[in-house]
Design an enzyme around this catalytic site. Sequence first.
Site, PDB file in Angstrom:
ATOM      1  N   ASP A   9       0.943  -1.241  -0.179  1.00  0.00           N
ATOM      2  CA  ASP A   9       0.098   0.152   0.166  1.00  0.00           C
ATOM      3  C   ASP A   9       0.940   1.150   0.043  1.00  0.00           C
ATOM      4  O   ASP A   9       0.794   1.868   0.927  1.00  0.00           O
ATOM      5  CB  ASP A   9      -0.984   0.135   1.317  1.00  0.00           C
ATOM      6  CG  ASP A   9      -2.047   1.108   1.123  1.00  0.00           C
ATOM      7  OD1 ASP A   9      -2.095   1.542   0.226  1.00  0.00           O
ATOM      8  OD2 ASP A   9      -2.429   1.694   2.107  1.00  0.00           O
ATOM      9  N   GLU A  44       0.725  -3.056  -5.053  1.00  0.00           N
ATOM     10  CA  GLU A  44       0.387  -2.003  -4.835  1.00  0.00           C
ATOM     11  C   GLU A  44       1.321  -0.997  -4.328  1.00  0.00           C
ATOM     12  O   GLU A  44       1.389  -0.306  -3.149  1.00  0.00           O
ATOM     13  CB  GLU A  44      -0.803  -1.742  -3.728  1.00  0.00           C
ATOM     14  CG  GLU A  44      -1.890  -0.635  -3.792  1.00  0.00           C
ATOM     15  CD  GLU A  44      -3.077  -0.552  -2.916  1.00  0.00           C
ATOM     16  OE1 GLU A  44      -3.840   0.172  -2.927  1.00  0.00           O
ATOM     17  OE2 GLU A  44      -3.155  -1.701  -2.104  1.00  0.00           O
ATOM     18  N   TYR A 128      -1.851  -8.405  -8.677  1.00  0.00           N
ATOM     19  CA  TYR A 128      -2.818  -7.463  -7.900  1.00  0.00           C
ATOM     20  C   TYR A 128      -4.143  -7.404  -8.330  1.00  0.00           C
ATOM     21  O   TYR A 128      -4.332  -6.751  -9.387  1.00  0.00           O
ATOM     22  CB  TYR A 128      -1.987  -6.036  -7.638  1.00  0.00           C
ATOM     23  CG  TYR A 128      -2.807  -5.119  -6.929  1.00  0.00           C
ATOM     24  CD1 TYR A 128      -3.784  -5.448  -5.584  1.00  0.00           C
ATOM     25  CD2 TYR A 128      -2.736  -3.761  -7.316  1.00  0.00           C
ATOM     26  CE1 TYR A 128      -4.367  -4.467  -5.029  1.00  0.00           C
ATOM     27  CE2 TYR A 128      -3.619  -2.919  -6.587  1.00  0.00           C
ATOM     28  CZ  TYR A 128      -4.461  -3.218  -5.361  1.00  0.00           C
ATOM     29  OH  TYR A 128      -5.172  -2.171  -4.729  1.00  0.00           O
ATOM     30  N   ASP A 167      -2.626 -10.410  -3.948  1.00  0.00           N
ATOM     31  CA  ASP A 167      -3.670  -9.690  -3.366  1.00  0.00           C
ATOM     32  C   ASP A 167      -4.865 -10.147  -4.465  1.00  0.00           C
ATOM     33  O   ASP A 167      -4.934  -9.306  -5.585  1.00  0.00           O
ATOM     34  CB  ASP A 167      -3.699  -8.105  -3.024  1.00  0.00           C
ATOM     35  CG  ASP A 167      -4.818  -7.710  -2.477  1.00  0.00           C
ATOM     36  OD1 ASP A 167      -5.758  -8.296  -2.463  1.00  0.00           O
ATOM     37  OD2 ASP A 167      -4.972  -6.474  -2.433  1.00  0.00           O
ATOM     38  N   ASN A 169      -7.876 -10.054  -3.758  1.00  0.00           N
ATOM     39  CA  ASN A 169      -9.296  -9.197  -3.516  1.00  0.00           C
ATOM     40  C   ASN A 169     -10.401 -10.079  -3.490  1.00  0.00           C
ATOM     41  O   ASN A 169     -11.545  -9.700  -3.929  1.00  0.00           O
ATOM     42  CB  ASN A 169      -9.246  -8.094  -4.701  1.00  0.00           C
ATOM     43  CG  ASN A 169      -8.675  -6.794  -4.163  1.00  0.00           C
ATOM     44  OD1 ASN A 169      -8.859  -6.277  -2.853  1.00  0.00           O
ATOM     45  ND2 ASN A 169      -7.849  -6.034  -4.908  1.00  0.00           N
ATOM     46  N   ASP A 240      -5.322 -12.381   0.511  1.00  0.00           N
ATOM     47  CA  ASP A 240      -4.010 -12.626   0.096  1.00  0.00           C
ATOM     48  C   ASP A 240      -3.692 -14.226  -0.116  1.00  0.00           C
ATOM     49  O   ASP A 240      -3.813 -14.976   1.001  1.00  0.00           O
ATOM     50  CB  ASP A 240      -2.850 -11.857   0.706  1.00  0.00           C
ATOM     51  CG  ASP A 240      -3.139 -10.445   0.775  1.00  0.00           C
ATOM     52  OD1 ASP A 240      -2.788  -9.662   0.093  1.00  0.00           O
ATOM     53  OD2 ASP A 240      -4.083 -10.051   1.791  1.00  0.00           O
ATOM     54  N   ASP A 265      -4.065  -2.857   7.622  1.00  0.00           N
ATOM     55  CA  ASP A 265      -3.944  -3.174   6.031  1.00  0.00           C
ATOM     56  C   ASP A 265      -3.511  -4.631   5.824  1.00  0.00           C
ATOM     57  O   ASP A 265      -3.922  -5.485   6.734  1.00  0.00           O
ATOM     58  CB  ASP A 265      -3.219  -2.172   5.342  1.00  0.00           C
ATOM     59  CG  ASP A 265      -3.465  -1.884   3.896  1.00  0.00           C
ATOM     60  OD1 ASP A 265      -4.832  -1.628   3.460  1.00  0.00           O
ATOM     61  OD2 ASP A 265      -2.548  -2.290   2.938  1.00  0.00           O
ATOM     62  N   HIS A 266      -2.657  -5.021   4.857  1.00  0.00           N
ATOM     63  CA  HIS A 266      -2.316  -6.250   4.691  1.00  0.00           C
ATOM     64  C   HIS A 266      -1.102  -6.694   5.539  1.00  0.00           C
ATOM     65  O   HIS A 266      -0.314  -5.847   5.743  1.00  0.00           O
ATOM     66  CB  HIS A 266      -1.878  -6.170   3.116  1.00  0.00           C
ATOM     67  CG  HIS A 266      -3.221  -6.245   2.264  1.00  0.00           C
ATOM     68  ND1 HIS A 266      -3.533  -7.274   1.541  1.00  0.00           N
ATOM     69  CD2 HIS A 266      -3.602  -4.924   1.615  1.00  0.00           C
ATOM     70  CE1 HIS A 266      -4.624  -6.603   0.702  1.00  0.00           C
ATOM     71  NE2 HIS A 266      -4.626  -5.333   0.591  1.00  0.00           N
TER      72      HIS A 266
END
Length: 275
Positions: A9, A44, A128, A167, A169, A240, A265-266
Site C-alpha cells: 500500500d 500496490e 494484484y 492480493d 481481492n 492474499d 491493512d495487509h
Amino acid sequence: MKLVSWNVDSLNAALTSASPRAQLSRHVFATLSELAPDVLAIQETKLSVKGPTKKHLEVLDGYFPGYKVAWVSSDEPARKGYAGTMFLYRPELEPVVTYPRLDAPTTMDFEGRMITLEFEDCYITQVYTPNASEGLRRLEDRQVWDRLYADYLATLDASKPVLATGDFNVAHTEIDLANPKSNRRSPGFTDEEREGFTHLLSRGFTDTFRHLHGDVTGAYTWWAQRSKTSKINNTGWRIDYWLVSDRVADKVTKSETVDSGPRQDHTPILLEIEL
C-alpha cells in the site's frame, strides 16, 4: 525455497515517509529482511511510471542486499501512481522476467498488475487483482479479468508448475472473513468473485494455506485501516494467497502469515516449498 508476498500500500510512503504508519511499514520490512526470502513479491507499489527512485533502491538494498528488482507501474491510459507490482529476488537467481497482459477490459492491462518469473523448474507469478470497487461498479469487468487470469495460469501450468501469489481481492469462503453475513454484497465477497476463485482453483491449483491448515478460522491477511480496532478485534479478511499447481501441493512445507505487529491493512504471507 522461501517466498514472501506483501501488499505494501505505497512503497514510497513505506520507504521514505516519517509518519507513524511508515515506521510500522519499515518494521515489517525489517522482519522480512530477517526471513531472507529467495523471492519477495510486492503489490500496490503506487510508483510513478519511472519506477523506483535511487533512494527507494538504496533503502531496499539495505534490507535485501544485492537483490535484483523487477517492477511495473500503472501508465496511460490508466491512472498514474496506482496499483503496480514489484519482485525482489536473490542475485544468484536468473529468471526470465515477463509482464503479462490479459487483453482485459478498460485500463486493467495498463495498471501494472502482473509480473512473472520463469525458472527452469517452475514459474513464480504475482498479481494484484482489480477490486470490484465501491458500488460494485467494476464487478463485471472483474469477472472477465478472473476468467482471463485463470486461463493464463492454466497456460503456464501446461508447461511447468506454477507458484502464484498476490492480493486476489476476494475472500473465498465464509471462514475467510470475520463477518460474512454483513459483507454478502461487499466488494471482495460477492458470489461472482467467490465463484471466480473457485473456478481458478478448479483449473488445477491449490490454496496452500487451506491445504496445510484445513478449516482453521480467524486467519486473516487484511484489516481495514478505517476501523482503528479491526486488527485488535481481528475483524479481518483473508484475501492474499499463495496458490500452487496441484501436482506440487504436497511439496509445500509452510504457508502462513508473517506477523506485522500493530500495522493494519495487509500483512505479508510466507510460502516454503521443496521443489
